[in-house]
Design an enzyme around this catalytic site. Sequence first.
Site, PDB file in Angstrom:
ATOM      1  N   HIS A 266       0.835  -1.205   0.000  1.00 22.55           N
ATOM      2  CA  HIS A 266       0.000   0.000   0.000  1.00 22.55           C
ATOM      3  C   HIS A 266       0.875   1.263   0.000  1.00 22.55           C
ATOM      4  O   HIS A 266       0.717   2.142  -0.857  1.00 22.55           O
ATOM      5  CB  HIS A 266      -0.918  -0.019   1.224  1.00 22.55           C
ATOM      6  CG  HIS A 266      -1.816   1.169   1.342  1.00 22.55           C
ATOM      7  ND1 HIS A 266      -3.126   1.157   0.904  1.00 22.55           N
ATOM      8  CD2 HIS A 266      -1.597   2.427   1.809  1.00 22.55           C
ATOM      9  CE1 HIS A 266      -3.668   2.349   1.114  1.00 22.55           C
ATOM     10  NE2 HIS A 266      -2.758   3.140   1.666  1.00 22.55           N
ATOM     11  N   GLU A 267       1.798   1.328   0.947  1.00 26.54           N
ATOM     12  CA  GLU A 267       2.644   2.528   1.035  1.00 26.54           C
ATOM     13  C   GLU A 267       3.578   2.625  -0.172  1.00 26.54           C
ATOM     14  O   GLU A 267       3.867   3.728  -0.643  1.00 26.54           O
ATOM     15  CB  GLU A 267       3.439   2.540   2.340  1.00 26.54           C
ATOM     16  CG  GLU A 267       2.583   2.508   3.620  1.00 26.54           C
ATOM     17  CD  GLU A 267       1.499   3.587   3.680  1.00 26.54           C
ATOM     18  OE1 GLU A 267       1.668   4.645   3.057  1.00 26.54           O
ATOM     19  OE2 GLU A 267       0.465   3.347   4.347  1.00 26.54           O
ATOM     20  N   HIS A 270       1.701   4.390  -2.867  1.00 26.03           N
ATOM     21  CA  HIS A 270       1.780   5.852  -2.710  1.00 26.03           C
ATOM     22  C   HIS A 270       3.143   6.358  -3.199  1.00 26.03           C
ATOM     23  O   HIS A 270       3.247   7.393  -3.852  1.00 26.03           O
ATOM     24  CB  HIS A 270       1.640   6.228  -1.230  1.00 26.03           C
ATOM     25  CG  HIS A 270       0.221   6.204  -0.699  1.00 26.03           C
ATOM     26  ND1 HIS A 270      -0.792   6.958  -1.244  1.00 26.03           N
ATOM     27  CD2 HIS A 270      -0.347   5.529   0.337  1.00 26.03           C
ATOM     28  CE1 HIS A 270      -1.921   6.756  -0.558  1.00 26.03           C
ATOM     29  NE2 HIS A 270      -1.676   5.881   0.405  1.00 26.03           N
ATOM     30  N   GLU A 296      -4.832   7.701  -3.020  1.00 23.26           N
ATOM     31  CA  GLU A 296      -5.315   6.438  -2.451  1.00 23.26           C
ATOM     32  C   GLU A 296      -5.644   5.444  -3.577  1.00 23.26           C
ATOM     33  O   GLU A 296      -5.535   4.235  -3.392  1.00 23.26           O
ATOM     34  CB  GLU A 296      -6.543   6.752  -1.597  1.00 23.26           C
ATOM     35  CG  GLU A 296      -6.783   5.860  -0.421  1.00 23.26           C
ATOM     36  CD  GLU A 296      -5.613   5.729   0.548  1.00 23.26           C
ATOM     37  OE1 GLU A 296      -5.534   4.674   1.187  1.00 23.26           O
ATOM     38  OE2 GLU A 296      -4.772   6.657   0.670  1.00 23.26           O
TER      39      GLU A 296
HETATM   40 ZN    ZN Z   1      -3.070   5.207   1.866  1.00 24.19          ZN
END
Ligand code: ZN
Length: 503
Positions: A266-267, A270, A296
């Site tokens: 997830h990170e 980003h 997101e």
């Molecule tokens: Zn996030």
Amino acid sequence: MNPQALLTDLTARLREASDLARASAVLQWDQSTGMPPGGAAARARQLALLGRMAHERAADAAIGRLLDRLQPYADALPLGHDHAALVRTARRDFERERRVPPDYSARLAEHASATYAAWMEARPRNDFGSLRPRLETTLDLSREYAGFFPGHAHLADPLIDAADEGMSAARLQPVFASLRQGLAPLLARIAGAPQVDDAPLRRHFPAAQQSRFSRAVIESIGYDFQRGRLDPTAHPFMTRFAHGDVRITTRTNEHFLGEQLFSTLHEAGHALYEQGTRAEDDGTPLGGGASAGVHESQSRLWENIVGRSAEFWRHWYPALQAEFPAQLGGVELPAFYAAVNRVHPSLIRTDADEVTYNLHVMIRFDLEMDLLDGRLAVADLPAAWHDRYQADLGVSAPDDRDGVLQDVHWFAGLIGGAFQDYTLGNIMGAQFYAAALRADPEIPAQVSRGNCAPLRAWLTANVYQHGRRLPPDDLLESVTGGPLDARPLLERLTAKSSEIYDL
Ligand code: ZN
């Protein structure tokens, strides 16, 4: 007038404000990854000073004068043109800095940090009562914030727009309603099917081996360790100090394999976005994501659409089994794939699966609306929370700790605009991915060979490198050919669940 000289002056001023903000980010990163507890008081003072200095620079009247002089030049350019985009985004940031009075910002910062400290103590004690007066003040401050932005249709709109430019309560409500209409029957069908067992993920997985695997995965999807690093923390986040320094953090649960791997993915999602922006935009408003929701969309695309796909695991599962032969040697790929995609209504948003996740978000969004509109009193919030969880997810928390106290957002910021970006991200992520597949149908086959480069290249060309050049709606329209639409997300979740649950 010489636009080039004005732009050079403007950019230099914006970079100074940005550098002060980035210096704060370094101190915050340090606070979350390595600072000893004894550093807290001095760090708070240092961050407050840097925050004031950054605000003074960013709200400097000289920036407003430069923007006024540049406006006619920018107005004559097309929307996505570099100079037009710079003036547009700088103007948006400048107006926000100017409209919110420093006295209010100071009051809010003080209230938020005291409320956060109180929440840290009250949550383990399951003590909503002691936080209630603070939350009532938060609600007052949230309404006061809206007053700085006259002309809004709903009190939440300035807060929503601050995170997701162009969004409003009136625009979000029908999109969320259509998503809910599709999710509720899907969830009911899954509940009626034989359940998936995630026991294979709940064995003992030593942290060092998990980290070795996670690093290999994010390196393979394109996270550049020459321009980043990965460190442990309590609440994972991504932070950008510069185009050449985009850091991520993660956390490990040795008794649940999903936590570290998917939060790292997830990170990293980003971070791919930030690392994929243009070097020359660094320090200007263009060097960053288009909005919280678009950001997101990228973290969730890599975490869920790629990281929980059958193709991804076709490539990576043998390596994972080799890392954990005792734990996973006897678990076949289909059972593992089903386990990482298990759908199960639960109490905690951050643990939720892809199907139920958005229902958690919509509960919070609706409660924010009710609080701001005065339909719901803060004193009645815990009960309203429990009622909604029972009605929407069929689960009920035994206490407030895992009820209204579970998320930090309302206890460290304002009420309104705090949650919609997660669901916007899920919706837009599915739209972007569908567009990527239309452009390059070979992407899944490449992912199943461990090659994510074609997908990353498409995202870089179509999303990342533009930074904030286009407002989120225009970016979405130009890349996907249509407006915000929950259907691709619903179609993807329905197809995946139907296969796993044999619906
Ligand atoms: Zn996030």
